[in-house]
Motif scaffolding. Structure first.
Motif, PDB file in Angstrom:
ATOM      1  N   ILE A  43      72.869 -41.186 116.704  1.00 19.82           N
ATOM      2  CA  ILE A  43      73.467 -42.523 116.764  1.00 19.82           C
ATOM      3  C   ILE A  43      73.547 -43.177 115.391  1.00 19.82           C
ATOM      4  O   ILE A  43      74.533 -43.867 115.076  1.00 19.82           O
ATOM      5  CB  ILE A  43      72.723 -43.404 117.791  1.00 19.82           C
ATOM      6  CG1 ILE A  43      73.573 -44.632 118.127  1.00 19.82           C
ATOM      7  CG2 ILE A  43      71.328 -43.799 117.277  1.00 19.82           C
ATOM      8  CD1 ILE A  43      73.195 -45.294 119.417  1.00 19.82           C
ATOM      9  N   GLY A  54      74.707 -45.935 123.754  1.00 16.43           N
ATOM     10  CA  GLY A  54      75.399 -45.006 122.865  1.00 16.43           C
ATOM     11  C   GLY A  54      76.437 -45.607 121.952  1.00 16.43           C
ATOM     12  O   GLY A  54      77.058 -44.894 121.158  1.00 16.43           O
ATOM     13  N   CYS A  90      80.708 -43.479 126.213  1.00 16.91           N
ATOM     14  CA  CYS A  90      79.991 -42.811 125.124  1.00 16.91           C
ATOM     15  C   CYS A  90      79.568 -41.397 125.518  1.00 16.91           C
ATOM     16  O   CYS A  90      79.615 -40.468 124.695  1.00 16.91           O
ATOM     17  CB  CYS A  90      78.772 -43.627 124.710  1.00 16.91           C
ATOM     18  SG  CYS A  90      79.171 -45.214 123.933  1.00 16.91           S
TER      19      CYS A  90
END
Length: 253
Positions: free
Chosen positions: A3, A105, A74
């Motif tokens: 991420i 996400g 995501c």
């Protein structure tokens, strides 16, 4: 891609010297189609997301509803940076909002200054900047370059401000100082107003466009020449698909 890497990638895409187009999607299917078309990042719009769920925009969804949609998008495009429209934050404290958004996400966030859950009032300049600043602090503490796209609805408030452009600049300048990474003055009326905004703000500026007809400030080519950094579609991509869908299925009635 983890991420933190996705967030830094999204931030870098705002500073390539070319206009970043982030198609606005609403579910896993539309996200997959956009990614397959070759776009390097995308955004989830609250309006089309709400429509896809049979709910209303303007905080007709709860934060749980919105994040459920963001999470599905995501998960469908795990290597594509996703920004998410979270309206005015759904009454959630900045630290909690960032924690939950990152868990879903997303690595970018739209935050507007219209608080629909409170009668549609417009946050004051410092109030909106403080909320943006709280989001910046929480993201920095998490070690993520979350791309905050600070939105103002001043141009939508007909007659409320004597000088709407000056009000927009005051709000966006305060948000930049608080840690936004992009400014989103919705419904910029024309090219001259957009040019003034681009000249006065330090960071990237987001313009809404219709994927068929462009924006009030011009076509994609016009926006590129002006130096616009970021283009999104809001609810307009979904709306433009409706006539095509009707034409496709109508002969089968």
């Amino acid at each position: 891609m983890d991420i933190a890497t996705r967030a830094t990638t999204l931030l870098d895409l705002h500073h390539t010297g070319t206009t970043l187009v982030l198609p606005t999607v609403w579910d896993a299917w539309s996200a997959g189609v956009v990614a397959e078309a070759g776009f390097r990042a995308l955004t989830v719009g609250s309006h089309p997301l709400a429509d896809s769920r049979g709910q209303s925009d303007n905080e007709g969804m709860t934060i749980d509803d919105a994040l459920d949609g963001v999470r599905r998008v995501c998960a469908a495009v795990p290597d594509v940076p996703v920004s998410a429209d979270m309206e005015s934050g759904y009454g959630t404290a900045p630290a909690e909002l960032v924690e939950r958004l990152l868990e879903a996400g997303a690595v970018g966030i739209n935050i507007e200054d219209t608080v629909h859950s409170e009668g549609g009032r417009l946050r004051e300049v410092a109030e909106h900047a403080d909320y943006i600043g709280g989001i910046r602090q929480a993201a920095d503490a998490a070690g993520v370059d979350l791309v905050i796209n600070a939105r103002t609805d001043v141009f939508m408030k007909d007659g409320q401000f004597e000088d709407p452009l000056a009000e927009v600049l005051a709000r966006m300048t305060a948000c930049e100082a608080a840690g936004s990474r992009s400014s989103y003055p919705v419904r910029v009326p024309d090219a001259a107003t957009l040019q003034a905004i681009l000249e006065r703000l330090d960071g990237p500026v987001n313009v809404t466009a219709n994927p068929r007809s462009g924006s009030p400030a011009g076509s994609l080519e016009d926006l590129q020449v002006m130096g616009v950094h970021r283009v999104t579609f809001g609810p307009l991509l979904m709306k433009e698909l409706a006539p095509d869908l009707t034409a496709l299925v109508a002969p089968w009635r």
